[in-house]
Design an enzyme around this catalytic site. Structure first.
Site, mmCIF file in Angstrom:
data_model
loop_
_atom_site.group_PDB
_atom_site.id
_atom_site.type_symbol
_atom_site.label_atom_id
_atom_site.label_comp_id
_atom_site.label_asym_id
_atom_site.label_seq_id
_atom_site.Cartn_x
_atom_site.Cartn_y
_atom_site.Cartn_z
ATOM 1 N N LYS A 111 29.661 40.596 43.577
ATOM 2 C CA LYS A 111 28.981 41.688 42.859
ATOM 3 C C LYS A 111 27.608 41.987 43.466
ATOM 4 O O LYS A 111 27.166 43.133 43.467
ATOM 5 C CB LYS A 111 28.846 41.347 41.365
ATOM 6 C CG LYS A 111 30.166 41.463 40.604
ATOM 7 C CD LYS A 111 30.635 42.895 40.552
ATOM 8 C CE LYS A 111 31.916 43.157 39.815
ATOM 9 N NZ LYS A 111 33.084 42.411 40.170
ATOM 10 N N LYS A 194 43.137 42.408 46.916
ATOM 11 C CA LYS A 194 44.017 42.418 45.747
ATOM 12 C C LYS A 194 44.079 43.799 45.105
ATOM 13 O O LYS A 194 43.161 44.606 45.272
ATOM 14 C CB LYS A 194 43.552 41.381 44.734
ATOM 15 C CG LYS A 194 42.175 41.655 44.186
ATOM 16 C CD LYS A 194 41.847 40.818 42.961
ATOM 17 C CE LYS A 194 40.505 41.253 42.421
ATOM 18 N NZ LYS A 194 40.129 40.733 41.155
ATOM 19 N N LYS A 197 40.978 47.980 40.273
ATOM 20 C CA LYS A 197 40.628 49.335 39.838
ATOM 21 C C LYS A 197 39.583 49.915 40.784
ATOM 22 O O LYS A 197 38.404 49.916 40.475
ATOM 23 C CB LYS A 197 40.068 49.278 38.414
ATOM 24 C CG LYS A 197 41.023 48.637 37.440
ATOM 25 C CD LYS A 197 40.262 48.036 36.256
ATOM 26 C CE LYS A 197 41.142 47.136 35.434
ATOM 27 N NZ LYS A 197 40.404 46.077 34.740
HETATM 28 P P1 TYM Z 1 40.234 41.550 34.829
HETATM 29 O O1 TYM Z 1 39.976 42.576 33.803
HETATM 30 O O2 TYM Z 1 39.666 41.761 36.196
HETATM 31 O O3 TYM Z 1 41.771 41.305 34.994
HETATM 32 C C1 TYM Z 1 42.582 40.949 33.881
HETATM 33 C C2 TYM Z 1 43.654 39.963 34.290
HETATM 34 O O4 TYM Z 1 44.443 40.499 35.350
HETATM 35 C C3 TYM Z 1 44.465 39.595 36.438
HETATM 36 N N1 TYM Z 1 44.508 40.345 37.701
HETATM 37 C C4 TYM Z 1 45.363 40.098 38.685
HETATM 38 N N2 TYM Z 1 46.340 39.193 38.799
HETATM 39 C C5 TYM Z 1 47.067 39.212 39.935
HETATM 40 N N3 TYM Z 1 46.887 40.106 40.947
HETATM 41 C C6 TYM Z 1 45.895 41.031 40.866
HETATM 42 N N4 TYM Z 1 45.730 41.916 41.847
HETATM 43 C C7 TYM Z 1 45.092 41.063 39.691
HETATM 44 N N5 TYM Z 1 44.057 41.841 39.282
HETATM 45 C C8 TYM Z 1 43.700 41.371 38.065
HETATM 46 C C9 TYM Z 1 43.185 38.786 36.329
HETATM 47 O O5 TYM Z 1 43.304 37.551 36.988
HETATM 48 C C10 TYM Z 1 43.058 38.651 34.844
HETATM 49 O O6 TYM Z 1 43.854 37.582 34.387
HETATM 50 N N6 TYM Z 1 37.112 37.848 33.727
HETATM 51 C C11 TYM Z 1 38.353 38.472 33.329
HETATM 52 C C12 TYM Z 1 38.381 38.907 31.881
HETATM 53 C C13 TYM Z 1 38.089 37.797 30.949
HETATM 54 C C14 TYM Z 1 38.926 36.694 30.634
HETATM 55 C C15 TYM Z 1 38.200 35.896 29.717
HETATM 56 C C16 TYM Z 1 40.199 36.321 31.050
HETATM 57 C C17 TYM Z 1 36.939 37.639 30.247
HETATM 58 N N7 TYM Z 1 37.012 36.484 29.498
HETATM 59 C C18 TYM Z 1 38.749 34.729 29.199
HETATM 60 C C19 TYM Z 1 40.723 35.149 30.521
HETATM 61 C C20 TYM Z 1 40.021 34.364 29.610
HETATM 62 C C21 TYM Z 1 38.552 39.684 34.201
HETATM 63 O O7 TYM Z 1 37.638 40.241 34.732
HETATM 64 O O8 TYM Z 1 39.813 40.116 34.282
#
Ligand code: TYM
Length: 331
Positions: A111, A194, A197
């Protein structure tokens, strides 16, 4: 019953990476476990501080969760900001989280590069908020994609440190979970990294994308030159197409194109056409359901309210005990 928790930031629509990395596993777990799924709207403020469409995004993600098969009668679905106990635990965890370890988090370093003009304290302490999300419910399993592995490692460190500092055996140490052995990473369509968005949205296939958009995105996905030797190792961009195909297509289809590749007879145009149709077959029922749910605001409101109440029941017990352990008591 084991407690399971997962979440997602409402910074845009759900894509195939979110689905295969986190949602699919969660849905499979909801019957046998005590499951919590939440929408991380506080977290989204670390990258989208003045998000004019935060509210719409939260609603979209809620509809997308439900469309993907999360059952609000079985699991608890809630919005992070509806649970102030999380914010309190985050504050308390921050007192025992150190600058050095927070600065070393890969997501923080990424970031700093991607938004150098907004390196805010929320970004630095993103892992403590995430730890608070998880341990406020004493969850032990966290279905997430590979990109969240380090955050789970940090969550275990914070939980362990709390137990050690206050000499208690209070928080369990949660693990990043997948039914298969390895955590999943669905690649993007731009030939590297990966699925995510991105600004243009061209790196990802969203569950809500229309068939013609899916066809266009897949046909434009980066590919390399065709193989010139039998059984040649696949370049990254081609390996990526196969990874997406493995997620959505039948094993026979994957084997068919794999053989064509190995015999140097593959035509990427044909493979992409097949892949686009298989994705469309997979996303169409989800898309229809999302549209249906988005039209039913009363239902979405009811789900969010019911989720907040159930989440509060679980979290208030934890925070009450945490306060006592730390020594925050009535005089
Ligand atoms: P976020 O919003 O970036 O993504 C949500 C979930 O989707 C998974 N993910 C992927 N898995 C496989 N391949 C990809 N290309 C891919 N892109 C996204 C992420 O691994 C995630 O599981 N920090 C987290 C949100 C969060 C969270 C938590 C998750 C906040 N608190 C507590 C679990 C437990 C996040 O930014 O996910």
């Amino acid at each position: 019953m084991e407690k399971v928790l997962s979440g997602i930031r409402p910074t845009g629509n759900l894509h195939l990476g979110n689905y295969f990395g986190a949602l699919q596993n969660f849905v499979k777990m909801q019957k046998e476990n005590n499951c919590f799924f939440f929408i991380a709207d506080y977290h989204s403020l670390t990258t989208h501080p003045t998000s004019h469409n935060l509210h719409a995004n939260v609603k979209n993600v809620l509809a997308e969760y439900l469309a993907a098969g999360i059952d609000p009668e079985i699991a608890t679905i809630y919005i992070q900001s509806d649970l102030p106990e999380t914010a309190e635990l985050y504050l308390l965890l921050n007192m025992n989280a150190y600058l050095g370890e927070l600065e070393r988090a890969t997501s923080f370093k990424d970031k700093i590069r991607s938004q150098p003009n907004n390196v805010n304290a929320g970004l630095l302490t993103y892992p403590t908020l995430m730890a608070a999300d998880i341990i406020i419910h004493k969850a032990t399993k966290v279905p997430v994609g590979k990109d969240q592995e380090q955050h789970l490692e940090m969550t275990r460190t914070f939980a362990r440190r709390f137990n050690r500092m206050y000499n208690v055996d209070f928080f369990p140490e949660p693990v990043a979970y997948n039914f298969g052995k390895n955590l999943i990473k669905i690649p993007g369509l731009d030939g590297s990294g990966k699925m995510g968005k991105s600004e243009t949205g061209n790196n990802a296939i969203f569950l809500i994308d229309e068939p013609k958009v899916i066809r266009k995105k897949i046909m434009r996905a980066v590919t390399d030159a065709g193989p010139t030797k039998m059984n040649q190792k696949k370049p990254v961009s081609i390996e990526n197409l196969f990874s997406i195909m493995k997620a959505v297509s039948s094993p026979d289809t994957v084997a068919y194109f794999d053989e064509l590749y190995n015999n140097c007879n593959i035509r990427y145009g044909d493979m992409k056409k097949q892949l686009a149709e298989d994705i469309i077959k997979f996303t169409t029922p989800l898309r229809n359901r999302i549209i249906e749910l988005l039209a039913d605001n009363d239902y979405l409101r009811k789900v969010a309210k019911q989720g907040a109440e159930k989440a509060h029941e679980s979290a208030s017990k934890t925070i009450k005990e945490v306060r006592e352990i730390i020594g925050i008591k009535a005089i």
